[in-house]
Design a protein around this motif. Structure first.
Motif, PDB file in Angstrom:
ATOM      1  N   VAL A  37      17.534  39.540  25.113  1.00 30.92           N
ATOM      2  CA  VAL A  37      17.204  40.983  25.088  1.00 30.92           C
ATOM      3  C   VAL A  37      18.414  41.935  24.767  1.00 30.92           C
ATOM      4  CG1 VAL A  37      15.940  42.463  26.567  1.00 30.92           C
ATOM      5  CG2 VAL A  37      15.389  40.214  26.691  1.00 30.92           C
ATOM      6  N   ASN A  38      18.013  42.810  24.118  1.00 28.09           N
ATOM      7  CA  ASN A  38      18.940  43.892  23.839  1.00 28.09           C
ATOM      8  C   ASN A  38      18.357  45.322  23.954  1.00 28.09           C
ATOM      9  OD1 ASN A  38      21.561  42.382  23.280  1.00 28.09           O
ATOM     10  ND2 ASN A  38      19.979  41.576  21.740  1.00 28.09           N
ATOM     11  N   VAL A  39      19.152  46.223  24.076  1.00 27.72           N
ATOM     12  CA  VAL A  39      18.628  47.859  24.276  1.00 27.72           C
ATOM     13  C   VAL A  39      19.802  48.155  23.074  1.00 27.72           C
ATOM     14  CG1 VAL A  39      18.425  50.039  24.989  1.00 27.72           C
ATOM     15  CG2 VAL A  39      17.418  48.082  26.210  1.00 27.72           C
ATOM     16  N   ALA A  40      19.264  49.003  22.358  1.00 27.59           N
ATOM     17  CA  ALA A  40      20.190  49.473  21.179  1.00 27.59           C
ATOM     18  C   ALA A  40      19.750  50.965  20.962  1.00 27.59           C
ATOM     19  CB  ALA A  40      20.176  48.924  19.847  1.00 27.59           C
ATOM     20  N   VAL A  41      20.904  51.931  21.073  1.00 31.01           N
ATOM     21  CA  VAL A  41      20.624  53.219  20.457  1.00 31.01           C
ATOM     22  C   VAL A  41      21.610  53.504  19.008  1.00 31.01           C
ATOM     23  CG1 VAL A  41      21.454  55.819  21.011  1.00 31.01           C
ATOM     24  CG2 VAL A  41      20.710  54.141  22.778  1.00 31.01           C
ATOM     25  N   LEU A  42      20.870  53.938  18.145  1.00 26.80           N
ATOM     26  CA  LEU A  42      21.313  54.163  16.702  1.00 26.80           C
ATOM     27  C   LEU A  42      21.318  55.602  16.555  1.00 26.80           C
ATOM     28  CD1 LEU A  42      19.034  51.528  14.779  1.00 26.80           C
ATOM     29  CD2 LEU A  42      21.379  50.992  15.818  1.00 26.80           C
ATOM     30  N   GLU A  43      22.416  55.862  16.426  1.00 25.05           N
ATOM     31  CA  GLU A  43      22.682  57.080  15.882  1.00 25.05           C
ATOM     32  C   GLU A  43      22.188  57.491  14.395  1.00 25.05           C
ATOM     33  OE1 GLU A  43      23.309  59.612  18.021  1.00 25.05           O
ATOM     34  OE2 GLU A  43      23.772  58.460  19.549  1.00 25.05           O
ATOM     35  N   PRO A  44      22.197  58.930  14.005  1.00 25.34           N
ATOM     36  CA  PRO A  44      21.834  58.847  12.190  1.00 25.34           C
ATOM     37  C   PRO A  44      22.969  58.434  11.725  1.00 25.34           C
ATOM     38  CG  PRO A  44      21.525  60.955  13.649  1.00 25.34           C
ATOM     39  CD  PRO A  44      22.219  59.970  14.618  1.00 25.34           C
ATOM     40  N   GLY A  45      22.386  57.407  10.391  1.00 28.79           N
ATOM     41  CA  GLY A  45      22.978  56.644   9.580  1.00 28.79           C
ATOM     42  C   GLY A  45      23.575  55.183  10.053  1.00 28.79           C
ATOM     43  N   GLU A  46      22.772  54.684  11.525  1.00 31.22           N
ATOM     44  CA  GLU A  46      23.725  53.542  11.801  1.00 31.22           C
ATOM     45  C   GLU A  46      22.379  52.466  11.774  1.00 31.22           C
ATOM     46  OE1 GLU A  46      26.736  54.324  15.322  1.00 31.22           O
ATOM     47  OE2 GLU A  46      24.697  54.218  15.996  1.00 31.22           O
ATOM     48  N   ARG A  47      22.936  51.349  11.543  1.00 28.61           N
ATOM     49  CA  ARG A  47      21.775  50.118  11.537  1.00 28.61           C
ATOM     50  C   ARG A  47      21.722  49.350  12.554  1.00 28.61           C
ATOM     51  NH1 ARG A  47      26.296  48.839   8.330  1.00 28.61           N
ATOM     52  NH2 ARG A  47      27.098  46.565   8.817  1.00 28.61           N
ATOM     53  N   LEU A  48      20.767  48.431  12.964  1.00 30.50           N
ATOM     54  CA  LEU A  48      20.713  47.578  13.953  1.00 30.50           C
ATOM     55  C   LEU A  48      21.651  46.435  13.925  1.00 30.50           C
ATOM     56  CD1 LEU A  48      19.511  47.305  16.907  1.00 30.50           C
ATOM     57  CD2 LEU A  48      17.678  45.933  15.926  1.00 30.50           C
ATOM     58  N   SER A  49      21.560  45.674  12.914  1.00 23.91           N
ATOM     59  CA  SER A  49      22.202  44.609  12.585  1.00 23.91           C
ATOM     60  C   SER A  49      23.672  44.548  12.123  1.00 23.91           C
ATOM     61  CB  SER A  49      21.258  43.327  12.007  1.00 23.91           C
ATOM     62  OG  SER A  49      22.014  42.228  11.647  1.00 23.91           O
ATOM     63  N   GLN A  50      24.589  44.055  12.362  1.00 18.70           N
ATOM     64  CA  GLN A  50      25.945  43.811  11.448  1.00 18.70           C
ATOM     65  C   GLN A  50      25.742  43.138  10.172  1.00 18.70           C
ATOM     66  OE1 GLN A  50      27.972  42.419  14.896  1.00 18.70           O
ATOM     67  NE2 GLN A  50      28.523  40.444  13.730  1.00 18.70           N
ATOM     68  N   ASN A  51      24.326  42.017  10.120  1.00 14.51           N
ATOM     69  CA  ASN A  51      24.196  41.490   8.801  1.00 14.51           C
ATOM     70  C   ASN A  51      23.453  42.170   8.084  1.00 14.51           C
ATOM     71  OD1 ASN A  51      25.718  38.978   9.527  1.00 14.51           O
ATOM     72  ND2 ASN A  51      24.503  38.883  11.222  1.00 14.51           N
ATOM     73  N   ALA A  52      22.999  43.374   8.266  1.00 11.61           N
ATOM     74  CA  ALA A  52      22.198  44.110   7.392  1.00 11.61           C
ATOM     75  C   ALA A  52      20.793  43.517   7.281  1.00 11.61           C
ATOM     76  CB  ALA A  52      22.913  44.828   6.216  1.00 11.61           C
ATOM     77  N   TYR A  53      20.527  43.502   5.886  1.00 10.13           N
ATOM     78  CA  TYR A  53      18.884  42.976   5.637  1.00 10.13           C
ATOM     79  C   TYR A  53      19.278  41.547   5.611  1.00 10.13           C
ATOM     80  CZ  TYR A  53      14.736  42.588   2.857  1.00 10.13           C
ATOM     81  OH  TYR A  53      13.495  42.121   2.449  1.00 10.13           O
TER      82      TYR A  53
END
Length: 143
Positions: A37-53
């Motif tokens: 379980v994770n909670v994430a805040v993405l600012e404009p221009g950010e993605r959730l995963s470091q592995n992208a797609y």
């Protein structure tokens, strides 16, 4: 405090500086071994995963948009996920969540089983996917 429950605030926890956005990893904080379980805040221009797609061949993922909106990239295109939207990806399904908008987005992410997060397979980098789908002005797309 009872052994039957725990109460923490995100303010009580450190974020993981090695992950994109600001991410609080709650499973270790609560001693949860059955799922991540994770909670994430993405600012404009950010993605959730470091592995992208990417995809996980052995882990299903669930996302809940707690606040704001994000763009969800999937094999057959993309769509917006907004406050109170929920998403599920079966194991092996490529996806990427990112925030191309002007306001931050807060997401709850759950993965199961936890050991299924590895291996993770990157299909495309963030930059490659956005350039392919949205062209040269990928930083501005979609609005």
């Amino acid at each position: 405090m009872s052994d039957d429950y725990e109460h923490l605030s995100l303010d009580d926890l450190e974020t993981n500086p090695e992950k994109p956005g600001r991410r609080w990893e709650l499973s270790p904080a609560f001693g949860i071994d059955d799922y991540n379980v994770n909670v994430a805040v993405l600012e404009p221009g950010e993605r959730l995963s470091q592995n992208a797609y990417h995809y996980h061949p052995n882990q299903a993922e669930f996302y809940y948009v707690a606040d704001g909106r994000c763009r969800v990239e999937v094999e057959d295109g993309s769509f917006d996920a907004e406050t109170d939207d929920a998403l599920r990806f079966a194991a092996g399904v490529p996806h990427m969540l990112h925030n191309p908008y002007d306001d931050r987005c807060k997401i709850v992410a759950i993965g199961s089983p936890p050991e299924g997060r590895r291996p993770v397979h990157q299909v495309q980098s963030y930059e490659e996917l956005l350039a392919e789908r949205y062209g040269e002005d990928a930083d501005d797309a979609p609005s």
